[in-house]
Design an enzyme around this catalytic site. Structure first.
Site, PDB file in Angstrom:
ATOM      1  N   ARG A   1      18.090  29.399   3.754  1.00  0.00           N
ATOM      2  CA  ARG A   1      17.538  30.234   2.684  1.00  0.00           C
ATOM      3  C   ARG A   1      16.013  30.127   2.655  1.00  0.00           C
ATOM      4  O   ARG A   1      15.300  31.132   2.571  1.00  0.00           O
ATOM      5  CB  ARG A   1      18.125  29.776   1.335  1.00  0.00           C
ATOM      6  CG  ARG A   1      17.465  30.397   0.110  1.00  0.00           C
ATOM      7  CD  ARG A   1      17.921  29.688  -1.161  1.00  0.00           C
ATOM      8  NE  ARG A   1      17.600  28.274  -1.154  1.00  0.00           N
ATOM      9  CZ  ARG A   1      16.418  27.771  -1.483  1.00  0.00           C
ATOM     10  NH1 ARG A   1      15.436  28.563  -1.863  1.00  0.00           N
ATOM     11  NH2 ARG A   1      16.221  26.473  -1.445  1.00  0.00           N
ATOM     12  N   ARG A   2      15.517  28.893   2.753  1.00  0.00           N
ATOM     13  CA  ARG A   2      14.058  28.703   2.764  1.00  0.00           C
ATOM     14  C   ARG A   2      13.459  29.271   4.044  1.00  0.00           C
ATOM     15  O   ARG A   2      12.408  29.911   4.018  1.00  0.00           O
ATOM     16  CB  ARG A   2      13.726  27.212   2.647  1.00  0.00           C
ATOM     17  CG  ARG A   2      14.045  26.619   1.292  1.00  0.00           C
ATOM     18  CD  ARG A   2      13.708  25.131   1.232  1.00  0.00           C
ATOM     19  NE  ARG A   2      14.172  24.536  -0.016  1.00  0.00           N
ATOM     20  CZ  ARG A   2      14.760  23.354  -0.098  1.00  0.00           C
ATOM     21  NH1 ARG A   2      14.995  22.638   0.991  1.00  0.00           N
ATOM     22  NH2 ARG A   2      15.145  22.882  -1.261  1.00  0.00           N
TER      23      ARG A   2
ATOM     24  N   THR B   1      12.247  22.174   7.053  1.00  0.00           N
ATOM     25  CA  THR B   1      13.234  22.351   5.984  1.00  0.00           C
ATOM     26  C   THR B   1      14.629  22.388   6.607  1.00  0.00           C
ATOM     27  O   THR B   1      14.779  22.764   7.762  1.00  0.00           O
ATOM     28  CB  THR B   1      13.002  23.655   5.185  1.00  0.00           C
ATOM     29  OG1 THR B   1      14.090  23.827   4.262  1.00  0.00           O
ATOM     30  CG2 THR B   1      12.962  24.879   6.082  1.00  0.00           C
TER      31      THR B   1
ATOM     32  N   ARG C   1      16.338  17.359   8.829  1.00  0.00           N
ATOM     33  CA  ARG C   1      17.480  16.762   8.140  1.00  0.00           C
ATOM     34  C   ARG C   1      17.135  15.364   7.663  1.00  0.00           C
ATOM     35  O   ARG C   1      16.110  14.809   8.002  1.00  0.00           O
ATOM     36  CB  ARG C   1      18.677  16.677   9.098  1.00  0.00           C
ATOM     37  CG  ARG C   1      19.303  18.012   9.492  1.00  0.00           C
ATOM     38  CD  ARG C   1      20.140  18.643   8.415  1.00  0.00           C
ATOM     39  NE  ARG C   1      20.984  17.710   7.690  1.00  0.00           N
ATOM     40  CZ  ARG C   1      22.139  17.212   8.126  1.00  0.00           C
ATOM     41  NH1 ARG C   1      22.616  17.569   9.314  1.00  0.00           N
ATOM     42  NH2 ARG C   1      22.844  16.378   7.399  1.00  0.00           N
TER      43      ARG C   1
ATOM     44  N   LYS D   1      24.072  22.469  -6.019  1.00  0.00           N
ATOM     45  CA  LYS D   1      23.873  23.398  -4.901  1.00  0.00           C
ATOM     46  C   LYS D   1      24.710  23.020  -3.678  1.00  0.00           C
ATOM     47  O   LYS D   1      24.886  23.843  -2.777  1.00  0.00           O
ATOM     48  CB  LYS D   1      22.393  23.514  -4.529  1.00  0.00           C
ATOM     49  CG  LYS D   1      21.736  22.279  -3.977  1.00  0.00           C
ATOM     50  CD  LYS D   1      20.233  22.498  -3.817  1.00  0.00           C
ATOM     51  CE  LYS D   1      19.502  21.265  -3.362  1.00  0.00           C
ATOM     52  NZ  LYS D   1      19.729  20.892  -1.983  1.00  0.00           N
ATOM     53  N   ASP D   2      25.255  21.796  -3.648  1.00  0.00           N
ATOM     54  CA  ASP D   2      26.109  21.370  -2.532  1.00  0.00           C
ATOM     55  C   ASP D   2      27.587  21.698  -2.750  1.00  0.00           C
ATOM     56  O   ASP D   2      28.403  21.468  -1.861  1.00  0.00           O
ATOM     57  CB  ASP D   2      25.989  19.849  -2.317  1.00  0.00           C
ATOM     58  CG  ASP D   2      24.610  19.416  -1.866  1.00  0.00           C
ATOM     59  OD1 ASP D   2      23.921  20.233  -1.216  1.00  0.00           O
ATOM     60  OD2 ASP D   2      24.216  18.269  -2.168  1.00  0.00           O
TER      61      ASP D   2
ATOM     62  N   CYS E   1      26.513  26.794   1.246  1.00  0.00           N
ATOM     63  CA  CYS E   1      25.081  26.494   1.117  1.00  0.00           C
ATOM     64  C   CYS E   1      24.389  26.561   2.481  1.00  0.00           C
ATOM     65  O   CYS E   1      23.207  26.293   2.595  1.00  0.00           O
ATOM     66  CB  CYS E   1      24.869  25.136   0.460  1.00  0.00           C
ATOM     67  SG  CYS E   1      25.689  23.771   1.282  1.00  0.00           S
TER      68      CYS E   1
ATOM     69  N   THR F   1      13.520   9.865   4.388  1.00  0.00           N
ATOM     70  CA  THR F   1      13.420  10.186   5.815  1.00  0.00           C
ATOM     71  C   THR F   1      12.521  11.401   6.028  1.00  0.00           C
ATOM     72  O   THR F   1      11.655  11.418   6.912  1.00  0.00           O
ATOM     73  CB  THR F   1      14.817  10.476   6.399  1.00  0.00           C
ATOM     74  OG1 THR F   1      15.656   9.346   6.180  1.00  0.00           O
ATOM     75  CG2 THR F   1      14.747  10.774   7.884  1.00  0.00           C
ATOM     76  N   ARG F   2      12.716  12.421   5.210  1.00  0.00           N
ATOM     77  CA  ARG F   2      11.931  13.647   5.368  1.00  0.00           C
ATOM     78  C   ARG F   2      10.454  13.403   5.060  1.00  0.00           C
ATOM     79  O   ARG F   2       9.570  13.885   5.780  1.00  0.00           O
ATOM     80  CB  ARG F   2      12.493  14.748   4.460  1.00  0.00           C
ATOM     81  CG  ARG F   2      13.923  15.138   4.833  1.00  0.00           C
ATOM     82  CD  ARG F   2      14.376  16.335   4.035  1.00  0.00           C
ATOM     83  NE  ARG F   2      15.837  16.390   3.962  1.00  0.00           N
ATOM     84  CZ  ARG F   2      16.522  17.409   3.529  1.00  0.00           C
ATOM     85  NH1 ARG F   2      15.900  18.495   3.103  1.00  0.00           N
ATOM     86  NH2 ARG F   2      17.844  17.399   3.483  1.00  0.00           N
TER      87      ARG F   2
ATOM     88  N   SER G   1      22.969   8.077  -0.962  1.00  0.00           N
ATOM     89  CA  SER G   1      21.523   8.290  -0.873  1.00  0.00           C
ATOM     90  C   SER G   1      20.837   7.851  -2.163  1.00  0.00           C
ATOM     91  O   SER G   1      21.452   7.807  -3.233  1.00  0.00           O
ATOM     92  CB  SER G   1      21.208   9.763  -0.604  1.00  0.00           C
ATOM     93  OG  SER G   1      21.428  10.541  -1.766  1.00  0.00           O
TER      94      SER G   1
END
Length: 307
Positions: free
Chosen positions: A128-129, A124, A146, A80-81, A239, A151-152, A10
């Site tokens: 968690r969010r 999202t 996703r 975080k991953d 996660c 893309t988002r 990415s």
């Protein structure tokens, strides 16, 4: 000397990895860093919410396999991953200075989180969010989103969503700070464990690579993420469950705030623990134990049963 750096494909992953490459080559002129791109399971499955894919390490497993069989010498991850349990022989122990750990709202009409109209659609990929959003704005429609950063943002611009929530760090690293409508306070959305930090993974026995990578280590970031990851380890969470933790330091005192929630946002447990910066793992582990005993265990069991 050539060091091979494993990275996802990415734009954000490549931006982060290129930054590490430049920092190493700046400090060690005799070292050349080559990027090796690896596709992970999490990159392949884009039409299913991450929580439904299941398992930990969706964005790191294939990279770790490349480390173990010697195709690469080290890897750069969004921390975080990265699960707290690593394959034998590997470690994530070098943490460069952390970028902004908070979440960011990007809204099409420029309105902040509390100004969005009832029924506004917010995207999202994070449970968690979702949990925290539903707790503070139960009138919003929260849907899974996703894909990589571009893309988002494209889905938002095309009108599929009224707003989306992303990690502020990724937007800032990509030079997209101008897209941010609002940086959301940790009081409203407690960040993911390690959000905004990079974790550099390498083979424990590779002392020369360790020596070179250690030059990138940032002391305060290291203390904070060690506390957050100890909390995660105690909860045995990945996660893809609604948990978060955020450590701050003032003087010699570390404050860790943790969160365990359900996807609906009906049960949100938040607690804090303070202690010395000299023992971040102890603070994280103790907070995890206290929160599990205070009802967190039941919340997490219900989350796992619902998958």
């Amino acid at each position: 000397m050539i060091l091979r750096l494993g990275t996802r494909k990415s734009k954000l992953a490549l931006t982060q990895s290129n930054w590490v490459k430049q920092e190493i080559e700046k400090r060690f002129p005799d070292v050349q860093v080559e990027l090796v791109k690896v596709t992970t399971k999490g990159d392949k499955i884009l039409d299913v919410p991450l929580a439904k894919v299941g398992g930990k390490g969706l964005f790191v497993k294939e990279i770790e396999e490349a480390l173990l069989d010697g195709r690469i010498d080290f890897a750069v991850h969004s921390l975080k991953d990265v699960p707290t349990e690593l394959p034998q022989g590997l470690e994530v122990s070098v943490f460069p200075e952390r970028e902004d750990p908070r979440d960011a709202l990007i809204a099409r009409d420029g309105k902040g989180l509390m100004e969005l109209p009832p029924g506004a659609k917010v995207g999202t990929s994070s449970l968690r969010r979702m949990a925290q959003l539903r707790a503070v704005r139960p009138d919003l429609v929260i849907e899974s989103l996703r894909g990589n950063l571009d893309t988002r943002l494209n889905k938002l611009d095309e009108g599929h969503f009224d707003a989306i929530i992303l990690a502020a760090a990724g937007l800032k690293r990509m030079g997209l700070s101008g897209r941010i409508t609002e940086i959301i306070s940790p009081e409203v959305l407690l960040p993911a464990i390690g959000q905004g930090a990079l974790g550099i993974e390498f083979r424990s026995e590779d002392h020369e690579t360790r020596r070179i990578l250690s030059s990138l280590s940032h002391e305060e970031t290291t203390i904070r993420v060690r506390a957050e990851r100890a909390f995660l380890a105690r909860l045995e969470g990945g996660c893809q469950v609604p948990i978060g933790a955020y450590a701050t330091i003032e003087g010699n005192e570390l404050t860790l705030e943790g969160l365990i929630g359900d996807e609906d946002g009906k049960k949100i447990l938040r607690m804090k623990k303070m202690g010395s910066v000299d023992d971040p793992e102890f603070i994280g582990d103790e907070l995890g134990k206290e929160m599990l005993d205070a009802g967190g265990k039941e919340i997490l069991e219900a989350v796992y049963e619902g998958k």
